[in-house]
Scaffold this motif. Sequence first.
Motif, PDB file in Angstrom:
ATOM      1  N   ALA A  19       7.473  11.003  -2.361  1.00  0.00           N
ATOM      2  CA  ALA A  19       6.097  11.332  -2.008  1.00  0.00           C
ATOM      3  C   ALA A  19       5.193  11.261  -3.234  1.00  0.00           C
ATOM      4  O   ALA A  19       4.048  10.823  -3.153  1.00  0.00           O
ATOM      5  CB  ALA A  19       6.033  12.724  -1.391  1.00  0.00           C
ATOM      6  N   PHE A  20       5.726  11.650  -4.404  1.00  0.00           N
ATOM      7  CA  PHE A  20       4.930  11.659  -5.637  1.00  0.00           C
ATOM      8  C   PHE A  20       5.832  11.303  -6.805  1.00  0.00           C
ATOM      9  O   PHE A  20       6.891  11.898  -6.983  1.00  0.00           O
ATOM     10  CB  PHE A  20       4.301  13.045  -5.841  1.00  0.00           C
TER      11      PHE A  20
ATOM     12  N   LEU B 203       0.844  -1.195   0.000  1.00  0.00           N
ATOM     13  CA  LEU B 203       0.000   0.000   0.000  1.00  0.00           C
ATOM     14  C   LEU B 203       0.880   1.246   0.000  1.00  0.00           C
ATOM     15  O   LEU B 203       1.809   1.360   0.796  1.00  0.00           O
ATOM     16  CB  LEU B 203      -0.910  -0.001   1.230  1.00  0.00           C
ATOM     17  N   ARG B 204       0.599   2.156  -0.909  1.00  0.00           N
ATOM     18  CA  ARG B 204       1.385   3.381  -1.028  1.00  0.00           C
ATOM     19  C   ARG B 204       0.436   4.560  -1.167  1.00  0.00           C
ATOM     20  O   ARG B 204      -0.510   4.521  -1.949  1.00  0.00           O
ATOM     21  CB  ARG B 204       2.273   3.286  -2.262  1.00  0.00           C
ATOM     22  N   ASN B 205       0.673   5.610  -0.398  1.00  0.00           N
ATOM     23  CA  ASN B 205      -0.127   6.815  -0.483  1.00  0.00           C
ATOM     24  C   ASN B 205       0.654   7.890  -1.228  1.00  0.00           C
ATOM     25  O   ASN B 205       1.698   8.333  -0.758  1.00  0.00           O
ATOM     26  CB  ASN B 205      -0.495   7.331   0.912  1.00  0.00           C
ATOM     27  N   ALA B 206       0.145   8.286  -2.368  1.00  0.00           N
ATOM     28  CA  ALA B 206       0.764   9.372  -3.116  1.00  0.00           C
ATOM     29  C   ALA B 206       0.445  10.681  -2.406  1.00  0.00           C
ATOM     30  O   ALA B 206      -0.672  10.896  -1.949  1.00  0.00           O
ATOM     31  CB  ALA B 206       0.234   9.404  -4.539  1.00  0.00           C
ATOM     32  N   ASP B 207       1.438  11.540  -2.305  1.00  0.00           N
ATOM     33  CA  ASP B 207       1.277  12.808  -1.606  1.00  0.00           C
ATOM     34  C   ASP B 207       1.823  13.927  -2.484  1.00  0.00           C
ATOM     35  O   ASP B 207       3.022  14.200  -2.462  1.00  0.00           O
ATOM     36  CB  ASP B 207       2.005  12.757  -0.263  1.00  0.00           C
ATOM     37  N   LEU B 208       0.944  14.545  -3.266  1.00  0.00           N
ATOM     38  CA  LEU B 208       1.361  15.638  -4.139  1.00  0.00           C
ATOM     39  C   LEU B 208       1.724  16.848  -3.287  1.00  0.00           C
ATOM     40  O   LEU B 208       0.883  17.389  -2.576  1.00  0.00           O
ATOM     41  CB  LEU B 208       0.244  16.015  -5.116  1.00  0.00           C
TER      42      LEU B 208
ATOM     43  N   ASP C 155      10.550  14.629  -2.399  1.00  0.00           N
ATOM     44  CA  ASP C 155       9.209  15.171  -2.602  1.00  0.00           C
ATOM     45  C   ASP C 155       8.634  14.788  -3.958  1.00  0.00           C
ATOM     46  O   ASP C 155       7.450  14.505  -4.077  1.00  0.00           O
ATOM     47  CB  ASP C 155       9.246  16.695  -2.452  1.00  0.00           C
ATOM     48  N   LEU C 156       9.474  14.809  -4.986  1.00  0.00           N
ATOM     49  CA  LEU C 156       9.055  14.470  -6.349  1.00  0.00           C
ATOM     50  C   LEU C 156      10.100  13.585  -6.995  1.00  0.00           C
ATOM     51  O   LEU C 156      11.299  13.765  -6.766  1.00  0.00           O
ATOM     52  CB  LEU C 156       8.934  15.734  -7.217  1.00  0.00           C
TER      53      LEU C 156
END
Length: 177
Positions: free
Chosen positions: A132-133, A20-25, A109-110
């Motif tokens: 994160a994204f 499970l991975r949560n993308a965080d823009l 972060d990106l």
Amino acid sequence: MNRIKVFFLQRAIYQQLNKLRNADLPSIDKVHKIVVLIEENQSTKIEALAAFLSHKFKGSESSFLILDTKKNNNAEISKNGVVVSKQDFALFGKLKHEKVQQLLDQKCDLSFDLTFNATVYGHYLFTFLEAAFKVGFASHSEKHTDLYLRMPDEADELKCMTVFWDYFLRLNGVNYE
């Protein structure tokens, strides 16, 4: 021997993608660390890409993972880029290159996948990158990214980044017109 290495790399990628991975823009002012995956033949564009990213994301730091599956050397191309070759992976698919492992383990972060040729080594690096994204532009990176932007075959790296910037502004709710 190479088939064994590829098997274990593919297995590791599959296991990582199933987590499970949560993308965080991040917002525009919260982007501080950026990692870009490129191929060795794109290394001449590092300065232009770094300049583009530092211009768009003020105060950010860009690092480049340079994928070179043809050579055996691990020489650094620039102060912010490190070369990764297939020799940097052990027989059972473990990464042996300490500097690359540190870069993968550091939270960024990106991250961008600017490789246009699919390789299991590139997929491994991008999948295990702590970002994160994640953004990709070639069809082979679609399942490894949070945002996949389909680009025409003739698009170069800076065109890809310009298209991303447009989407990034829209996703952050910035009216730039």
